[in-house]
Enzyme design. Structure first.
Site, PDB file in Angstrom:
ATOM      1  N   SER A  44       0.800  -1.222   0.000  1.00 50.50           N
ATOM      2  CA  SER A  44       0.000   0.000   0.000  1.00 50.50           C
ATOM      3  C   SER A  44       0.834   1.273   0.000  1.00 50.50           C
ATOM      4  O   SER A  44       0.394   2.303  -0.505  1.00 50.50           O
ATOM      5  CB  SER A  44      -0.941   0.003   1.201  1.00 50.50           C
ATOM      6  OG  SER A  44      -0.226  -0.185   2.411  1.00 50.50           O
ATOM      7  N   GLY A  78      -2.148  -4.127   0.807  1.00 52.31           N
ATOM      8  CA  GLY A  78      -2.313  -5.354   1.563  1.00 52.31           C
ATOM      9  C   GLY A  78      -1.405  -6.482   1.141  1.00 52.31           C
ATOM     10  O   GLY A  78      -1.452  -7.567   1.733  1.00 52.31           O
ATOM     11  N   ASN A 107       3.471  -5.772   5.571  1.00 50.88           N
ATOM     12  CA  ASN A 107       2.239  -6.452   5.976  1.00 50.88           C
ATOM     13  C   ASN A 107       2.531  -7.788   6.644  1.00 50.88           C
ATOM     14  O   ASN A 107       1.791  -8.206   7.541  1.00 50.88           O
ATOM     15  CB  ASN A 107       1.315  -6.643   4.770  1.00 50.88           C
ATOM     16  CG  ASN A 107       0.698  -5.334   4.311  1.00 50.88           C
ATOM     17  OD1 ASN A 107       0.145  -4.585   5.106  1.00 50.88           O
ATOM     18  ND2 ASN A 107       0.829  -5.029   3.032  1.00 50.88           N
ATOM     19  N   ASP A 188      -3.832   6.513  10.630  1.00 46.96           N
ATOM     20  CA  ASP A 188      -3.588   5.144  11.075  1.00 46.96           C
ATOM     21  C   ASP A 188      -2.163   4.935  11.568  1.00 46.96           C
ATOM     22  O   ASP A 188      -1.837   3.899  12.140  1.00 46.96           O
ATOM     23  CB  ASP A 188      -3.908   4.140   9.959  1.00 46.96           C
ATOM     24  CG  ASP A 188      -3.074   4.353   8.693  1.00 46.96           C
ATOM     25  OD1 ASP A 188      -2.084   5.111   8.724  1.00 46.96           O
ATOM     26  OD2 ASP A 188      -3.435   3.755   7.662  1.00 46.96           O
ATOM     27  N   HIS A 191       0.543   4.669   7.157  1.00 49.27           N
ATOM     28  CA  HIS A 191       0.683   5.087   5.768  1.00 49.27           C
ATOM     29  C   HIS A 191       1.083   6.562   5.677  1.00 49.27           C
ATOM     30  O   HIS A 191       0.500   7.400   6.364  1.00 49.27           O
ATOM     31  CB  HIS A 191      -0.631   4.866   5.016  1.00 49.27           C
ATOM     32  CG  HIS A 191      -1.030   3.426   4.945  1.00 49.27           C
ATOM     33  ND1 HIS A 191      -1.904   2.858   5.848  1.00 49.27           N
ATOM     34  CD2 HIS A 191      -0.659   2.443   4.093  1.00 49.27           C
ATOM     35  CE1 HIS A 191      -2.062   1.581   5.545  1.00 49.27           C
ATOM     36  NE2 HIS A 191      -1.324   1.299   4.484  1.00 49.27           N
TER      37      HIS A 191
END
Length: 226
Positions: A44, A78, A107, A188, A191
């Site tokens: 991502s 992801g 991830n 979050d 990112h």
């Protein structure tokens, strides 16, 4: 018998010449073909999650290199090293890259996958890129400290170990200068924001730039860390 005009006599010769000699625009089109193809295989962070795609660091890279290279982004939000490994052969076959930026593992780490499994997947990706005649750039990642020092340290070290084993160019930490910096990360905390994308590009650029002009096999010299 009527006399044949000179233009009529020359016309077949001129027609043949026009077929044998490519027009100027065709020569220019050949000259404009990028000298390198750069393939970005990431998650991502490279897929510009949460921001406009044309704000992402990969798009900024494409703008910077211009006609010096074609930048192909096959990053998927992801994505794990296992997913990237599964998709890599087709991407290599379709795009025939000269340089492959492997930005995967984050991830895996966030899901607590075993370090040995992550390392094996990265090694297999490196082998696939090597077999395709391209050079792989290892892009390092780190995870938040709440996973515990033992795991976070082992995870961080995977990327340096893989780069060293394959004598590959290495970006130590893609989010250097952005992680935990106010205004640089989305809510979050994982990112980067649009404002952080130029920083990400600057972290990659000193490692990538020499590969855009270096002859093959690519030397580990100058600003390239191997």
């Amino acid at each position: 018998m009527p006399r044949l005009s000179v233009p009529w006599l020359l016309s077949p010769w001129l027609a043949a010449l026009s077929l044998a000699t490519p027009p100027a625009f065709a020569t220019q089109a050949v000259a404009a073909v990028p000298a390198r193809t750069v393939l970005v295989v990431g998650d991502s962070i490279s897929a510009a999650y949460g921001i406009q795609r044309d704000e992402g660091w990969v798009h900024l890279l494409a703008e910077r290199v211009g006609t010096r290279a074609k930048v192909v982004n096959v990053s998927v939000s992801g994505e794990t090293t296992g997913g990237g490994l599964a998709r890599l052969p087709l991407a290599l076959d379709v795009h025939d890259p000269d340089v492959v930026l492997i930005e995967l593992g984050g991830n895996d780490g966030l899901r607590g996958y075993p370090v040995a499994r992550i390392r094996e997947n990265l090694d297999r990706m490196m082998a696939a890129v090597n077999d395709a005649g391209a050079v792989a750039v290892v892009v390092g990642m780190q995870i938040p400290p709440n996973y515990g020092p033992r795991y976070t340290t082992a995870f961080r070290d995977i990327f340096a170990e893989v780069a060293a084993a394959w004598k590959a160019p290495f970006v130590p930490f893609l989010l250097e200068g952005a992680a935990a910096v106010e205004g640089m990360m989305q809510r979050d905390g994982l990112h980067p924001t649009a404002a952080a994308q130029p920083t990400l590009l600057e972290n990659v650029w000193p490692i990538l730039e020499p590969l855009l002009t270096a002859p093959q096999p690519y030397p580990c010299t100058g600003s390239v860390t191997c």
